[in-house]
Enzyme design. Sequence first.
Site, short mmCIF file in Angstrom:
data_model
loop_
_atom_site.label_atom_id
_atom_site.label_comp_id
_atom_site.label_asym_id
_atom_site.label_seq_id
_atom_site.Cartn_x
_atom_site.Cartn_y
_atom_site.Cartn_z
N GLU A 12 0.82 -1.22 0.00
CA GLU A 12 0.00 0.00 0.00
C GLU A 12 0.86 1.27 0.00
OE1 GLU A 12 -3.48 -0.26 -0.17
OE2 GLU A 12 -2.95 -2.36 -0.48
N LEU A 13 2.08 1.16 -0.51
CA LEU A 13 3.04 2.27 -0.55
C LEU A 13 3.34 2.83 0.84
CD1 LEU A 13 2.17 4.35 -3.76
CD2 LEU A 13 3.45 2.22 -3.53
#
Length: 349
Positions: free
Chosen positions: A151-152
């Site tokens: 999810e970065l």
Amino acid sequence: MPPISLSFEVHQPHRLRTDGVNEDADQLYDRYFSDEMNEHFFKDVAENCYFPATEKLLREAKKFHGKNREFKVNFSISSSWIEQAKQYHPELIDMLNRFPDSTVDFIGQTHYHSLSGLFNEKTEFRQQLSTHREIIEENFGVTPQVMTNTELIYHNEIGKIAAEEGFKGIFTEGAPRILGWRSPNHNYTQPDFVTDNGNSIMLRNRKLTDDVGYRFSAEWWDEYPLTAEKYSSWLSACKGDHINLFMDYETFGEHHWEGTGILWFLEALPQEVLKHDNLEFSEVREIADHDPVGTFDAFEYNTVSWADQEMDASAWLGNPIRLMMMDQYTTISPTSITLTKDSPLSQNT
């Protein structure tokens, strides 16, 4: 000439059983997870997205291969997706291996597409990065040079570890609260007080990515309908060293159904982009080589992600119950058993 990195997150989880724990199972994996559900969802998404989208990307990569400006694409593929692809549609692995040399790159990530980057103790995180790298090398013959955390999710310590593990770049979100007035279309690096040997922090262009990922089929949007020609003109007008487009692969055919025209958009995009003399496509490892123009300082209590409007870790740590679950999980993780189909219950001691 600002190069474009076009990157896709490709992931399918192992799904929990919906009928509770199977007490009669001989394997730990079968006790908790459902291959029947895995197969159903994987094949459904493969039909709507994986096959048609990959076929179009592969065709365009071959069409422009060897020309002055090639079409290049990047994939961040989870280990669980690879495992399920081998089991249910191995031809997808074959398709990804048919991209011509220099037209495809693969991005590193955690082995389980996990939240281990949020653990206080980072041994598990490092191990998962290493395991995933080996799986990508084994299946695609490429050693990832750039990574993305799940999810970065990013803060300074994660960036430091990425550099120590040999990645010359790491993706995250260009959160305005940290980026301020600066553009996401440049590389940044860790502050000196974090590490003396930082790497490139590569920021997703949130607006341009979400124009496709979220707003493409939104009839209320004042730019609807979005065509490849219009979108390419926006890219051509951008300033900076590069443009990072990073989106969920299921955008194409799953989040936006085929009837919206999303697959036609994807097929037309390379040609429309390359009509502009100032645009080209790049592998992420090439983008990572661009010199940083400044620092991106995200301390641990200001963690960045691409999740929700907050772009932080609140999706996982945002209330007391989630904090309690994370605390419990990190407590047992050093002695936990890896749940695979080869893990018999007799090992659960």
